[in-house]
Enzyme design. Sequence first.
Site, mmCIF file in Angstrom:
data_model
loop_
_atom_site.group_PDB
_atom_site.id
_atom_site.type_symbol
_atom_site.label_atom_id
_atom_site.label_comp_id
_atom_site.label_asym_id
_atom_site.label_seq_id
_atom_site.Cartn_x
_atom_site.Cartn_y
_atom_site.Cartn_z
ATOM 1 C CG ASP A 25 -2.099 0.938 1.085
ATOM 2 O OD1 ASP A 25 -2.451 1.285 -0.068
ATOM 3 O OD2 ASP A 25 -2.650 1.364 2.117
ATOM 4 N N GLY A 26 0.269 2.341 -0.460
ATOM 5 C CA GLY A 26 0.924 3.646 -0.383
ATOM 6 C C GLY A 26 1.517 4.137 -1.698
ATOM 7 N N GLY A 28 0.028 5.474 -4.341
ATOM 8 C CA GLY A 28 -0.567 6.743 -4.773
ATOM 9 C C GLY A 28 -0.062 7.907 -3.935
ATOM 10 N NE ARG A 38 -4.461 7.107 -6.625
ATOM 11 C CZ ARG A 38 -4.277 6.653 -5.395
ATOM 12 N NH1 ARG A 38 -3.985 7.486 -4.419
ATOM 13 N NH2 ARG A 38 -4.384 5.372 -5.135
ATOM 14 C CB THR A 71 -13.181 -7.695 -4.981
ATOM 15 O OG1 THR A 71 -13.080 -7.658 -3.545
ATOM 16 C CG2 THR A 71 -12.832 -9.085 -5.474
ATOM 17 C CD GLU A 72 -13.418 -4.940 -1.652
ATOM 18 O OE1 GLU A 72 -12.224 -5.293 -1.573
ATOM 19 O OE2 GLU A 72 -14.358 -5.759 -1.605
ATOM 20 C CG ASN A 73 -7.876 -1.871 -5.293
ATOM 21 O OD1 ASN A 73 -6.999 -2.703 -5.102
ATOM 22 N ND2 ASN A 73 -8.114 -0.912 -4.420
HETATM 23 C C1 IPE Z 1 -5.437 -2.718 -0.340
HETATM 24 O O1 IPE Z 1 -5.112 -1.393 -0.475
HETATM 25 C C2 IPE Z 1 -5.458 -3.387 -1.689
HETATM 26 C C3 IPE Z 1 -4.147 -3.565 -2.299
HETATM 27 C C4 IPE Z 1 -2.981 -3.262 -1.782
HETATM 28 C C5 IPE Z 1 -4.168 -4.185 -3.618
HETATM 29 P P1 IPE Z 1 -6.228 -0.252 -0.615
HETATM 30 O O2 IPE Z 1 -5.516 1.034 -0.731
HETATM 31 O O3 IPE Z 1 -7.168 -0.618 -1.686
HETATM 32 O O4 IPE Z 1 -6.997 -0.366 0.782
HETATM 33 P P2 IPE Z 1 -7.880 0.707 1.550
HETATM 34 O O5 IPE Z 1 -8.856 1.264 0.563
HETATM 35 O O6 IPE Z 1 -6.947 1.747 2.069
HETATM 36 O O7 IPE Z 1 -8.511 -0.061 2.665
HETATM 37 C C1 IPE Z 2 -1.516 0.227 -3.364
HETATM 38 O O1 IPE Z 2 -1.308 1.585 -3.343
HETATM 39 C C2 IPE Z 2 -1.746 -0.327 -4.753
HETATM 40 C C3 IPE Z 2 -3.122 -0.731 -5.034
HETATM 41 C C4 IPE Z 2 -4.108 -0.708 -4.191
HETATM 42 C C5 IPE Z 2 -3.424 -1.181 -6.381
HETATM 43 P P1 IPE Z 2 -2.516 2.618 -3.382
HETATM 44 O O2 IPE Z 2 -2.862 2.895 -4.796
HETATM 45 O O3 IPE Z 2 -3.634 2.136 -2.546
HETATM 46 O O4 IPE Z 2 -1.834 3.885 -2.753
HETATM 47 P P2 IPE Z 2 -2.469 4.842 -1.645
HETATM 48 O O5 IPE Z 2 -2.834 3.978 -0.478
HETATM 49 O O6 IPE Z 2 -3.648 5.496 -2.263
HETATM 50 O O7 IPE Z 2 -1.356 5.778 -1.331
HETATM 51 MG MG MG Z 3 -4.085 2.346 -0.600
#
Ligand code: IPE
Ligand code: IPE
Ligand code: MG
Length: 246
Positions: A25-26, A28, A38, A71-73
């Site tokens: 995560d992180g 973006g 992002r 599945t939420e992305n």
């Molecule tokens: C979890 O990260 C999913 C992945 C790393 C693929 P998200 O960024 O989607 O999770 P939330 O929305 O902060 O819970």
């Molecule tokens: C994780 O990074 C990658 C995916 C969920 C695909 P994010 O895209 O969630 O990055 P943040 O959490 O928004 O910084």
């Molecule tokens: Mg994230």
Amino acid sequence: MEKEKFTDEYVASLTIPEHVAVIMDGNGRWAQAKGEPRTYGHIVGSDVVEDMVEIASNLGIKYFTVYAFSTENWKRSEGEVSVLFSLFSEHLKKLQVKSAENNVRCIIIGDKSRLDDDLNKTIDELETSSKNNTGMTFVIAINYGGRDEITRSVKKIASEVQSGKISPDEITEDMISDHLDTGGLPDPDLLIRTGGEQRISNFLLWQCAYSEFYYCDTCWPDFDRNELIKAIEKFNKRDRRFGGVK
Ligand code: IPE
Ligand code: IPE
Ligand code: MG
């Protein structure tokens, strides 16, 4: 400087968890902090995944699982989703070569029915070409949701009951585990989440019943070997009781 923090001797003294899973995560926020879109974070983040496969395998990790797309992305903008899927396609193709070089077996988990034919073909080729590799197993979760996976598994078991193959009394925890996408894989020992959030976000809900959780503020594009060793170091200090008393 940090590179010298862990000597080979020290790393060799650590117990390496058999299965490490990562919520990457992180991406973006990391990019935005640099004034970049992002998607730049996803581009750099996907290169980090490639490096980590070799690093994890060299450390002696037997199973390494990454959460690439939930599945939420799908709720994200069409532009971001499309960049993510072109990165999956590009990197899964590269992984076919890398997995052969590093003796890595690759498995993709998640609901593949929503992925397009080209990506499914790439996935099939990667899984087939690497299936007899005897080194680390690298599991990538794409369009994966823990609840979705459990639901699909319940449907499979229900149809076996309906067809008379098994009776409801015969349903066991092991049978449920075997019907999940991760059937045959051990549960994660260590679950790492980068990027500062402390939640599971629908990842491996069934499988993480007794995993050790490790959260770090480092965003995924900055994650490296030292960060992984730091997580393993913390794992070594945990007292896993599995409900018992020591
Ligand atoms: C979890 O990260 C999913 C992945 C790393 C693929 P998200 O960024 O989607 O999770 P939330 O929305 O902060 O819970
Ligand atoms: C994780 O990074 C990658 C995916 C969920 C695909 P994010 O895209 O969630 O990055 P943040 O959490 O928004 O910084
Ligand atoms: Mg994230």
